[in-house]
Design a protein around this motif. Structure first.
Motif, mmCIF file in Angstrom:
data_model
loop_
_atom_site.group_PDB
_atom_site.id
_atom_site.type_symbol
_atom_site.label_atom_id
_atom_site.label_comp_id
_atom_site.label_asym_id
_atom_site.label_seq_id
_atom_site.Cartn_x
_atom_site.Cartn_y
_atom_site.Cartn_z
ATOM 1 N N HIS A 173 0.841 -1.207 0.000
ATOM 2 C CA HIS A 173 0.000 0.000 0.000
ATOM 3 C C HIS A 173 0.880 1.263 0.000
ATOM 4 C CE1 HIS A 173 -3.126 -2.760 0.684
ATOM 5 N NE2 HIS A 173 -3.062 -2.820 1.997
ATOM 6 N N LYS A 212 2.264 1.831 -3.444
ATOM 7 C CA LYS A 212 1.214 2.330 -4.344
ATOM 8 C C LYS A 212 0.931 3.816 -4.049
ATOM 9 C CE LYS A 212 -2.751 1.791 -6.787
ATOM 10 N NZ LYS A 212 -2.943 1.261 -8.086
ATOM 11 N N ASN A 272 3.785 5.897 -5.252
ATOM 12 C CA ASN A 272 3.737 5.913 -6.709
ATOM 13 C C ASN A 272 2.682 6.901 -7.195
ATOM 14 O OD1 ASN A 272 4.656 5.005 -9.103
ATOM 15 N ND2 ASN A 272 4.035 2.884 -8.810
ATOM 16 N N HIS A 273 1.536 6.858 -6.541
ATOM 17 C CA HIS A 273 0.450 7.745 -6.935
ATOM 18 C C HIS A 273 0.821 9.204 -6.675
ATOM 19 C CE1 HIS A 273 -3.293 10.041 -6.121
ATOM 20 N NE2 HIS A 273 -3.646 9.469 -7.242
ATOM 21 N N ASN A 301 -3.187 -0.996 -2.647
ATOM 22 C CA ASN A 301 -2.583 -1.737 -3.753
ATOM 23 C C ASN A 301 -3.381 -3.013 -3.986
ATOM 24 O OD1 ASN A 301 -0.906 -2.985 -5.582
ATOM 25 N ND2 ASN A 301 0.962 -2.227 -4.604
#
Lengths: 839, 236
Positions: free
Chosen positions: A507, A510, A513-514, A811
């Motif tokens: 998570h 993710k 990354n976001h 994620n």
């Protein structure tokens, strides 16, 4: 070894597969702990040696504006005999070969730069000479960094335009003493003489620059007694030493010594250190749990033999001595291997950091105390854990080959406490504050208790499930599962910890990354970002740019006070733990509408009929500073006072790469103050981007034109390193979790074998018996995965809600893969057993 | 690892009684308070005596054996071995006493699955500290008729064969007392008879006393003295 010892070893020995699992889990843990510890010490040692060279002097007086004559006089009056040198550092577009442009970092230096260390370059004849010598050789000489000839055709003799100044390349950098001030360099370096800066024509006040005045004495240590008197004489409040957190209108300059440099560099790399620290902690938890689980189940399985040996007259201490020596043997091997691997990783990290800091390659410094600490930590931990489990062997119940349930539970509790104690010691030794340690350990303990509760609740729920219409295998599986088995609970807790680590990292990855990867955005991103446009250039800019673009004014400022309270008092009143964002330079902008990607969370948007000067604050920035609606903020923009009232909080989508700001001021109040403009330009193709970039650089040489694609790739470079590390951490967790999962499966088969045999004898088909096993395993897997997923979500939500203010993204892919893999293993086992007749 | 450095226990006769259990009481914590397992159990075990203790399951036979072996202290009472209450000794000394004085035979054989048959016998000799354990173990393998299986692992032996190995292991150390807990409980009639015969002949050949715990009245008859354990009390 005596015949008795040989036979004892044969009778009591841990299974080889168990030893390998323990060894690998411990080895991984030791590797990370060693790497973290060795790197920390080594960096500290090598940076202390090099810090004066990294600063290029003994003291640096830094500012965003050139020093006033008054301050220059104060410096000269306060300090005893010394040498001084000045430098300006700024980003700029360069033009070469007519049309081509490039964003670079300009180092404008005086002839005696650097006062410490070597700054040398290669001349046309291939000789290595000081950069200052080359810059003095001709009127418009410039020296370029190594990176520039690699990405362009620029070489000796090329001419480069920086604003109105045209320089000729006379050298290529060979060695630089300092480190880059910016963590994210936007381009390669170019050295020029400080005297030539005025020829660029850039506005000295509005252009973003980093001014340094360097001081050197006969030896760096001689500066120690003068840092504080100099700070006091210049009227610098507090003890802030970094460019972002230290100065502004209230603190226009900062004084820092080579020792502060050392600290700030170490702090800069503390994220690497902290990452290692927390990864080590996770792995410590997992390997500790794995070790406890394995040694506990091994001893449980060996209890009948131990009881038998005691009947034959073996002393209990002989049995303890055997297992202690076995544990110590495995711990020693794992520790030595872990130390070697850790040293290799620490060396690689030091080399990587060294390349970032322009440090020559050096072997890591291994301090004997570190080795003792790591070895002691591992061996004592394993020894104590084994001693805990050994308490089982003193139970009188073992002679009846029964599982000593109560003793088991006490020992599991004791091991958990021991593990938490070791985690606390590990954190405290690594200078994590007592409160943070308490919080972390409390968190782990809460998770431990929660998992215990979930397992207990699960068993109870199964007992009351109506099974009237269930098939016989289903009924039996539910019956088995509803037994509160210690082994199952321990496996449940261990595997859950492993899965929680994996899910949390997934998570986190993710979410990072976001937050930071613009490539993940489904929005139309700008291609170019232009900064430092002057007011008088605006009309020409608008006429020149036909592409869609957004323009925003920007005024650089510092917060002077909030609600007419001095910042120190505000910090105290609102109990602000992180003050970096309060003291740093703030960029204000102004616009009369929200972007489409922005939403108003609280309060009202600007009301033109209202007499107050309204401020809209980005909601996460507001949370960081604990700002409230109707708070009044007093700013100083280049010495001009300015007060506004917060009337709204808004959410900003930073991934749009629009000109976004933490604070927006109601128009037109910002117009009266000195300001520059920034713009985001949207082009249709790479060619168009290059054309626009070249045209802008020629028309507005003072402006920096940033290629978003290139910049995002640089950001991604940093970001990917972290992601790889996170993935490695998750992989470690998966590996240890996988080992536990397989071990559990095997132990369950052993435990159930007798009852399954009996079921077979009384007429149940093999297929139905396998069904019982399948239902049990599926329930266990499902319950473990769901519990771990929920707890991981709670953990990351708390983490993102408090410490890391980024948006939580679940994620789903990784979660799905992990759960599918687990269920896949269960079904694979079921399929593999099909047709086998080995009950 | 051997006990050579520890004091050797001389065979001692106290009023011709080698071992004396006196007024043994054992209580356990149960879900609804203390449960009395044994009450005022006293048994004299003279040298070479053979004593059978019978009783239904759960009557406290196994608990009594553990108390006799020095593995579980009684709530009250004394176990006198060689003129000394064994629960006044340290745990280590009790272990030494067990290795030198007792030989145990169990219903479920309790051989070490990781050791070969001969190693199982050697182990008890090694624990006692006997020098020529290899020779003695081989002799006992011959005595119980399993010399050809000496290098096999226990799991490859039948139940009757495993119990013969267990008898050899118990007697090989030349103990003063053999404690047999349901030695034929896991065997069929043929094997059970064979083991009974072997046990009798071995006991005749040795100087050891026999304490036999069984619920098999026929087997109990091979002993000179029979006690019945009922509701925690011993009846002669």
């Amino acid at each position: 070894m005596s015949p008795l010892q040989e036979k004892l070893k044969k009778a009591l020995q841990l299974k080889q597969s168990h030893q390998i699992i323990i060894g690998v889990a411990l080895g991984l843990c030791m590797t990370l702990m060693s790497a973290q510890r060795l790197l920390n010490t080594s960096l500290d040692t090598s940076l202390t040696r090099k810090s004066a060279e990294l600063l290029t002097a003994d003291i640096e007086i830094a500012s965003t504006q050139a020093l006033s004559t008054k301050n220059i006089d104060i410096i000269s009056d306060t300090l005893p005999a010394h040498q001084s040198s000045r430098r300006q550092l700024f980003s700029s577009m360069i033009q070469f070969y007519g049309q081509q442009t490039k964003l670079v970092e300009i180092m404008a230096i005086e002839p005696n730069y650097p006062l410490r260390g070597q700054c040398s370059a290669m001349d046309t004849a291939g000789n290595i000479v000081p950069v200052s010598t080359l810059l003095s050789s001709t009127q418009n000489a410039i020296v370029i960094g190594k990176a520039l000839p690699q990405i362009t055709d620029i070489t000796f003799g090329s001419t480069i335009k920086i604003g109105n100044f045209t320089g000729t390349v006379v050298g290529i950098i060979h060695q630089e003493p300092d480190i880059s001030i910016q963590s994210l360099k936007l381009g390669p370096r170019i050295y020029m003489a400080l005297d030539n800066v005025t020829a660029t024509g850039f506005d000295q006040q509005l252009s973003r620059k980093y001014h340094s005045t360097f001081i050197a004495f006969d030896a760096p240590e001689e500066s120690d007694p003068w840092v504080n008197p100099l700070s006091n004489a210049l009227g610098i409040e507090g003890n802030r030493k970094t460019i972002q957190g230290s100065y502004g209108p209230s603190q226009p300059i900062v004084v820092r010594s080579f020792r502060d440099m050392n600290e700030s560099v170490l702090r800069g790399f503390s994220s690497v250190n902290q990452f290692f620290l927390f990864l080590s902690l996770f792995i410590l938890l997992l390997s500790g749990t794995a070790f406890g689980f394995i040694i506990w189940t091994t001893i449980i399985q060996k209890l009948p033999d131990i009881g038998n040996l005691r009947y034959l007259g073996i002393q209990i201490r002989q049995i303890h001595a055997f297992y202690n020596s076995e544990a110590l043997r495995v711990a020693s091997i794992a520790t030595v291997l872990g130390l070697i691997m850790g040293a290799i990783i620490a060396q690689l990290c030091q080399w990587f950091i060294g390349t970032q800091l322009n440090l020559p390659f050096a072997l890591i410094t291994i301090h004997p105390m570190d080795l003792l600490f790591i070895a002691g930590f591992s061996i004592i931990g394993i020894y104590l854990m084994t001693r805990c489990v050994m308490k089982l062997t003193t139970s009188t119940r073992l002679f009846d080959q029964e599982q000593p349930q109560r003793a088991s539970l006490q020992i599991i509790g004791l091991m958990a406490l021991l593990l938490l104690g070791f985690m606390a010691a590990f954190l405290l030794i690594n200078q994590v504050s007592f409160i943070q340690t308490l919080g972390l350990i409390g968190g782990f303990f809460t998770v431990f208790l929660a998992l215990n509760g979930i397992d207990r609740l699960g068993s109870r729920c199964l007992k009351i499930i109506p099974t009237k219409n269930a098939s016989l295998p289903q009924r039996l599986a539910i019956k088995y599962l509803s037994d509160g088995h210690t082994l199952r609970r321990m496996a449940f807790i261990s595997i859950c910890f492993s899965l929680i680590a994996m899910f949390s990292m997934a998570h986190y990855e993710k979410s990072l990354n976001h937050e930071f990867n613009p490539k993940n955005s489904d929005k139309v991103l700008p291609s170019l970002f232009v900064t430092d446009l002057y007011n008088h250039q605006l009309a020409e800019f608008k006429a020149m740019i036909s592409q869609p673009h957004k323009l925003s004014p920007l005024s650089r400022t510092r917060i002077l006070s909030i609600n007419n309270q001095a910042l120190a008092k505000y910090v105290e009143e609102r109990d602000l733990s992180n003050t970096t964002f309060l003291y740093r330079e703030q960029n204000l902008s102004s616009r009369d509408t929200l972007y489409e990607t922005e939403t108003l969370d609280e309060g009202e948007w600007f009301d033109p009929n209202n007499n107050t000067i309204e401020i809209s604050v980005e909601e996460r920035f507001a949370k960081r500073l604990k700002l409230r609606l109707n708070d009044q903020i007093q700013f100083s923009i280049f010495g001009l006072p300015f007060t506004g009232t917060i009337t709204s909080f808004r959410s900003v989508d930073w991934s749009t790469f629009d000109p976004n700001f933490f604070m927006l001021i109601e128009p037109p109040h910002l117009k009266e103050f000195p300001q520059t403009w920034i713009s985001a330009i949207y082009t249709k193709s790479d060619t168009e981007t290059l054309d626009v970039q070249a045209a802008l650089a020629q028309a507005f040489p003072n402006a920096s034109v940033i290629d978003i694609q290139n910049t995002s790739e640089k950001v991604l470079g940093f970001f990917k390193t972290f992601i790889v590390a996170f993935k490695l951490g998750a992989l470690f967790s998966f590996f240890i979790g996988g080992c536990l999962f397989l071990l559990l499966g095997k132990l369950y088969v052993d435990i159930r074998k007798e009852s399954y045999n009996m079921l077979f004898w009384i007429g149940m088909s093999q297929r139905n018996i396998r069904k019982i096993s399948l239902i049990e395993n599926l329930w266990f897997t499902g319950m473990t995965a769901v519990s771990a997923l929920i707890i991981s979500l709670i953990i990351v939500s708390i983490l993102f809600g408090t410490l890391i203010p980024i948006q939580l993204k679940i994620n789903g892919l990784a979660t799905g893969i992990i759960i599918t893999s687990l269920i896949g293993i269960v079904f694979l086992e079921w399929k593999l057993k099909e047709g086998r007749n080995d009950l | 690892m051997a006990h050579e450095s520890l004091p050797q226990f001389e065979t001692f006769r106290y009023n011709n009684i080698m071992i004396q259990l006196t007024d043994i009481q054992k209580n356990y914590d149960g879900p609804s308070g203390e449960i009395e397992i044994l009450t005022g159990v006293s048994i004299p075990i003279p040298p070479k005596a053979s004593i059978a203790i019978t009783g239904p399951s759960g009557s406290g036979k196994s608990t009594l054996l553990r108390i006799l072996a020095g593995l579980e202290p009684p709530t009250k009472g004394r176990v006198i071995v060689h003129n000394q209450n064994i629960y006044d000794l340290t745990d280590d000394d009790r272990a030494t006493l067990r290795s030198q004085t007792f030989g145990f035979i169990f219903q479920s054989f309790r051989l070490f699955p990781a050791l070969t048959v001969i190693e199982n016998i050697q182990l008890s000799l090694d624990i006692k500290g006997t020098k020529n354990s290899d020779t003695i173990a081989h002799e006992w393998m011959e005595n119980v008729g399993l010399a050809h299986r000496k290098d096999h692992l226990p799991e490859t032996l039948s139940g009757g064969e495993q119990q013969r190995v267990a008898i050899a292991r118990a007697l090989a150390t030349n103990p003063s007392v053999i404690v047999a807990d349901e030695p034929t409980g896991n065997l069929d009639k043929k094997n059970s008879d064979g083991i009974q015969t072997m046990l009798q002949s071995c006991m005749e050949a040795s100087n050891a006393a026999l304490v036999l715990v069984t619920h098999d009245i026929e087997l109990a008859k091979i002993c000179d003295t029979q006690y019945e354990l009922s509701n925690g009390q011993l009846l002669k």
